[in-house]
Design a protein around this motif. Structure first.
Motif, PDB file in Angstrom:
ATOM      1  N   ILE A  33     -19.485 -33.704  43.070  1.00  8.41           N
ATOM      2  CA  ILE A  33     -19.775 -33.923  41.650  1.00  8.41           C
ATOM      3  C   ILE A  33     -18.701 -33.267  40.789  1.00  8.41           C
ATOM      4  O   ILE A  33     -18.208 -33.862  39.825  1.00  8.41           O
ATOM      5  CB  ILE A  33     -21.180 -33.382  41.281  1.00  8.41           C
ATOM      6  CG1 ILE A  33     -22.266 -34.107  42.064  1.00  8.41           C
ATOM      7  CG2 ILE A  33     -21.421 -33.466  39.784  1.00  8.41           C
ATOM      8  CD1 ILE A  33     -22.372 -35.581  41.766  1.00  8.41           C
ATOM      9  N   VAL A  34     -18.300 -32.044  41.137  1.00  3.76           N
ATOM     10  CA  VAL A  34     -17.268 -31.335  40.371  1.00  3.76           C
ATOM     11  C   VAL A  34     -15.939 -32.087  40.446  1.00  3.76           C
ATOM     12  O   VAL A  34     -15.249 -32.241  39.430  1.00  3.76           O
ATOM     13  CB  VAL A  34     -17.125 -29.872  40.873  1.00  3.76           C
ATOM     14  CG1 VAL A  34     -15.896 -29.205  40.289  1.00  3.76           C
ATOM     15  CG2 VAL A  34     -18.377 -29.077  40.539  1.00  3.76           C
ATOM     16  N   VAL A  35     -15.575 -32.572  41.613  1.00  5.87           N
ATOM     17  CA  VAL A  35     -14.320 -33.313  41.762  1.00  5.87           C
ATOM     18  C   VAL A  35     -14.342 -34.586  40.917  1.00  5.87           C
ATOM     19  O   VAL A  35     -13.351 -34.926  40.258  1.00  5.87           O
ATOM     20  CB  VAL A  35     -14.048 -33.638  43.253  1.00  5.87           C
ATOM     21  CG1 VAL A  35     -12.935 -34.646  43.409  1.00  5.87           C
ATOM     22  CG2 VAL A  35     -13.726 -32.362  44.012  1.00  5.87           C
ATOM     23  N   ILE A  36     -15.458 -35.286  40.900  1.00  5.73           N
ATOM     24  CA  ILE A  36     -15.564 -36.506  40.090  1.00  5.73           C
ATOM     25  C   ILE A  36     -15.416 -36.172  38.608  1.00  5.73           C
ATOM     26  O   ILE A  36     -14.696 -36.868  37.878  1.00  5.73           O
ATOM     27  CB  ILE A  36     -16.902 -37.221  40.380  1.00  5.73           C
ATOM     28  CG1 ILE A  36     -16.875 -37.822  41.788  1.00  5.73           C
ATOM     29  CG2 ILE A  36     -17.181 -38.297  39.341  1.00  5.73           C
ATOM     30  CD1 ILE A  36     -18.204 -38.377  42.252  1.00  5.73           C
ATOM     31  N   ILE A  37     -16.062 -35.122  38.156  1.00  5.09           N
ATOM     32  CA  ILE A  37     -15.972 -34.737  36.745  1.00  5.09           C
ATOM     33  C   ILE A  37     -14.544 -34.353  36.381  1.00  5.09           C
ATOM     34  O   ILE A  37     -14.016 -34.776  35.341  1.00  5.09           O
ATOM     35  CB  ILE A  37     -16.968 -33.599  36.431  1.00  5.09           C
ATOM     36  CG1 ILE A  37     -18.396 -34.119  36.517  1.00  5.09           C
ATOM     37  CG2 ILE A  37     -16.700 -32.986  35.062  1.00  5.09           C
ATOM     38  CD1 ILE A  37     -19.466 -33.061  36.438  1.00  5.09           C
ATOM     39  N   VAL A  38     -13.879 -33.571  37.238  1.00  3.39           N
ATOM     40  CA  VAL A  38     -12.496 -33.175  36.978  1.00  3.39           C
ATOM     41  C   VAL A  38     -11.589 -34.400  36.940  1.00  3.39           C
ATOM     42  O   VAL A  38     -10.720 -34.520  36.069  1.00  3.39           O
ATOM     43  CB  VAL A  38     -12.012 -32.150  38.033  1.00  3.39           C
ATOM     44  CG1 VAL A  38     -10.518 -31.935  37.961  1.00  3.39           C
ATOM     45  CG2 VAL A  38     -12.754 -30.832  37.861  1.00  3.39           C
ATOM     46  N   ALA A  39     -11.798 -35.350  37.855  1.00  2.41           N
ATOM     47  CA  ALA A  39     -10.987 -36.567  37.868  1.00  2.41           C
ATOM     48  C   ALA A  39     -11.181 -37.370  36.591  1.00  2.41           C
ATOM     49  O   ALA A  39     -10.217 -37.883  36.013  1.00  2.41           O
ATOM     50  CB  ALA A  39     -11.332 -37.416  39.095  1.00  2.41           C
ATOM     51  N   LEU A  40     -12.426 -37.478  36.128  1.00  6.18           N
ATOM     52  CA  LEU A  40     -12.682 -38.205  34.883  1.00  6.18           C
ATOM     53  C   LEU A  40     -12.025 -37.534  33.686  1.00  6.18           C
ATOM     54  O   LEU A  40     -11.458 -38.202  32.811  1.00  6.18           O
ATOM     55  CB  LEU A  40     -14.192 -38.347  34.656  1.00  6.18           C
ATOM     56  CG  LEU A  40     -14.927 -39.270  35.624  1.00  6.18           C
ATOM     57  CD1 LEU A  40     -16.428 -39.191  35.397  1.00  6.18           C
ATOM     58  CD2 LEU A  40     -14.435 -40.695  35.476  1.00  6.18           C
ATOM     59  N   VAL A  41     -12.061 -36.216  33.640  1.00  5.83           N
ATOM     60  CA  VAL A  41     -11.425 -35.483  32.546  1.00  5.83           C
ATOM     61  C   VAL A  41      -9.907 -35.682  32.591  1.00  5.83           C
ATOM     62  O   VAL A  41      -9.270 -35.924  31.555  1.00  5.83           O
ATOM     63  CB  VAL A  41     -11.795 -33.983  32.595  1.00  5.83           C
ATOM     64  CG1 VAL A  41     -10.938 -33.163  31.655  1.00  5.83           C
ATOM     65  CG2 VAL A  41     -13.271 -33.796  32.279  1.00  5.83           C
ATOM     66  N   GLY A  71      -4.881 -40.542  29.220  1.00 10.96           N
ATOM     67  CA  GLY A  71      -4.981 -41.623  28.256  1.00 10.96           C
ATOM     68  C   GLY A  71      -5.443 -42.938  28.857  1.00 10.96           C
ATOM     69  O   GLY A  71      -5.269 -43.991  28.254  1.00 10.96           O
ATOM     70  N   ILE A  72      -6.023 -42.875  30.029  1.00  9.50           N
ATOM     71  CA  ILE A  72      -6.525 -44.088  30.674  1.00  9.50           C
ATOM     72  C   ILE A  72      -7.950 -44.326  30.205  1.00  9.50           C
ATOM     73  O   ILE A  72      -8.818 -43.458  30.332  1.00  9.50           O
ATOM     74  CB  ILE A  72      -6.466 -43.959  32.214  1.00  9.50           C
ATOM     75  CG1 ILE A  72      -5.023 -43.811  32.663  1.00  9.50           C
ATOM     76  CG2 ILE A  72      -7.134 -45.146  32.877  1.00  9.50           C
ATOM     77  CD1 ILE A  72      -4.853 -43.553  34.132  1.00  9.50           C
ATOM     78  N   ASP A  73      -8.187 -45.500  29.647  1.00 13.91           N
ATOM     79  CA  ASP A  73      -9.513 -45.857  29.162  1.00 13.91           C
ATOM     80  C   ASP A  73     -10.284 -46.533  30.294  1.00 13.91           C
ATOM     81  O   ASP A  73      -9.999 -47.673  30.655  1.00 13.91           O
ATOM     82  CB  ASP A  73      -9.401 -46.789  27.961  1.00 13.91           C
ATOM     83  CG  ASP A  73     -10.742 -47.104  27.337  1.00 13.91           C
ATOM     84  OD1 ASP A  73     -11.697 -46.341  27.580  1.00 13.91           O
ATOM     85  OD2 ASP A  73     -10.833 -48.109  26.608  1.00 13.91           O
ATOM     86  N   LEU A  74     -11.236 -45.820  30.854  1.00 12.35           N
ATOM     87  CA  LEU A  74     -11.988 -46.341  31.993  1.00 12.35           C
ATOM     88  C   LEU A  74     -12.825 -47.557  31.624  1.00 12.35           C
ATOM     89  O   LEU A  74     -12.980 -48.469  32.437  1.00 12.35           O
ATOM     90  CB  LEU A  74     -12.881 -45.257  32.585  1.00 12.35           C
ATOM     91  CG  LEU A  74     -12.166 -44.147  33.343  1.00 12.35           C
ATOM     92  CD1 LEU A  74     -13.162 -43.117  33.823  1.00 12.35           C
ATOM     93  CD2 LEU A  74     -11.405 -44.713  34.510  1.00 12.35           C
ATOM     94  N   LYS A  75     -13.345 -47.600  30.420  1.00  9.63           N
ATOM     95  CA  LYS A  75     -14.141 -48.756  29.999  1.00  9.63           C
ATOM     96  C   LYS A  75     -13.289 -50.020  29.999  1.00  9.63           C
ATOM     97  O   LYS A  75     -13.747 -51.080  30.424  1.00  9.63           O
ATOM     98  CB  LYS A  75     -14.742 -48.522  28.621  1.00  9.63           C
ATOM     99  CG  LYS A  75     -15.857 -47.508  28.609  1.00  9.63           C
ATOM    100  CD  LYS A  75     -16.439 -47.352  27.224  1.00  9.63           C
ATOM    101  CE  LYS A  75     -17.509 -46.282  27.213  1.00  9.63           C
ATOM    102  NZ  LYS A  75     -18.072 -46.086  25.876  1.00  9.63           N
ATOM    103  N   ALA A  76     -12.046 -49.900  29.544  1.00  9.82           N
ATOM    104  CA  ALA A  76     -11.162 -51.066  29.512  1.00  9.82           C
ATOM    105  C   ALA A  76     -10.781 -51.501  30.921  1.00  9.82           C
ATOM    106  O   ALA A  76     -10.714 -52.697  31.219  1.00  9.82           O
ATOM    107  CB  ALA A  76      -9.901 -50.755  28.707  1.00  9.82           C
ATOM    108  N   VAL A  77     -10.557 -50.546  31.794  1.00 13.34           N
ATOM    109  CA  VAL A  77     -10.193 -50.870  33.182  1.00 13.34           C
ATOM    110  C   VAL A  77     -11.362 -51.542  33.889  1.00 13.34           C
ATOM    111  O   VAL A  77     -11.194 -52.553  34.573  1.00 13.34           O
ATOM    112  CB  VAL A  77      -9.747 -49.601  33.945  1.00 13.34           C
ATOM    113  CG1 VAL A  77      -9.576 -49.872  35.415  1.00 13.34           C
ATOM    114  CG2 VAL A  77      -8.459 -49.047  33.348  1.00 13.34           C
TER     115      VAL A  77
END
Length: 86
Positions: free
Chosen positions: A29-37, A43-49
């Motif tokens: 969970i921590v790794v996923i949160i750090v990756a998202l941050v 500047g990568i917009d995950l919603k657009a991807v």
């Protein structure tokens, strides 16, 4: 007395395993949160991807492949159980 000692050792090893499982889940969970941050900082917009049609098609493909593999694994397990029973 020996049986009691073995039981206590097994109980302790099961508790340690459960603690390690919980620790591993929290680390994921921590790794996923750090990756998202980090992706947000870059500047990568995950919603657009994720909204792209090719990404949606890829996830549908992956889902279908997982279902096929799961069904194959169930058949293999059933086959092995039948062999063991005969």
């Amino acid at each position: 007395m020996k049986k009691i000692l073995n039981y206590c050792k097994n109980l302790n090893s099961n508790q340690n395993k459960n603690n390690l499982d919980k620790k591993g889940f929290i680390e994921i969970i921590v790794v996923i949160i750090v990756a998202l941050v980090l992706l947000n900082l870059i500047g990568i917009d995950l919603k657009a991807v994720l909204a792209k049609e090719s990404v949606k098609q890829f996830f549908v493909y992956v889902k279908d492949m997982i279902i096929l593999v799961w069904n194959d694994l169930k058949l293999i397990v059933e086959f092995i159980k039948n062999l063991a029973n005969n």
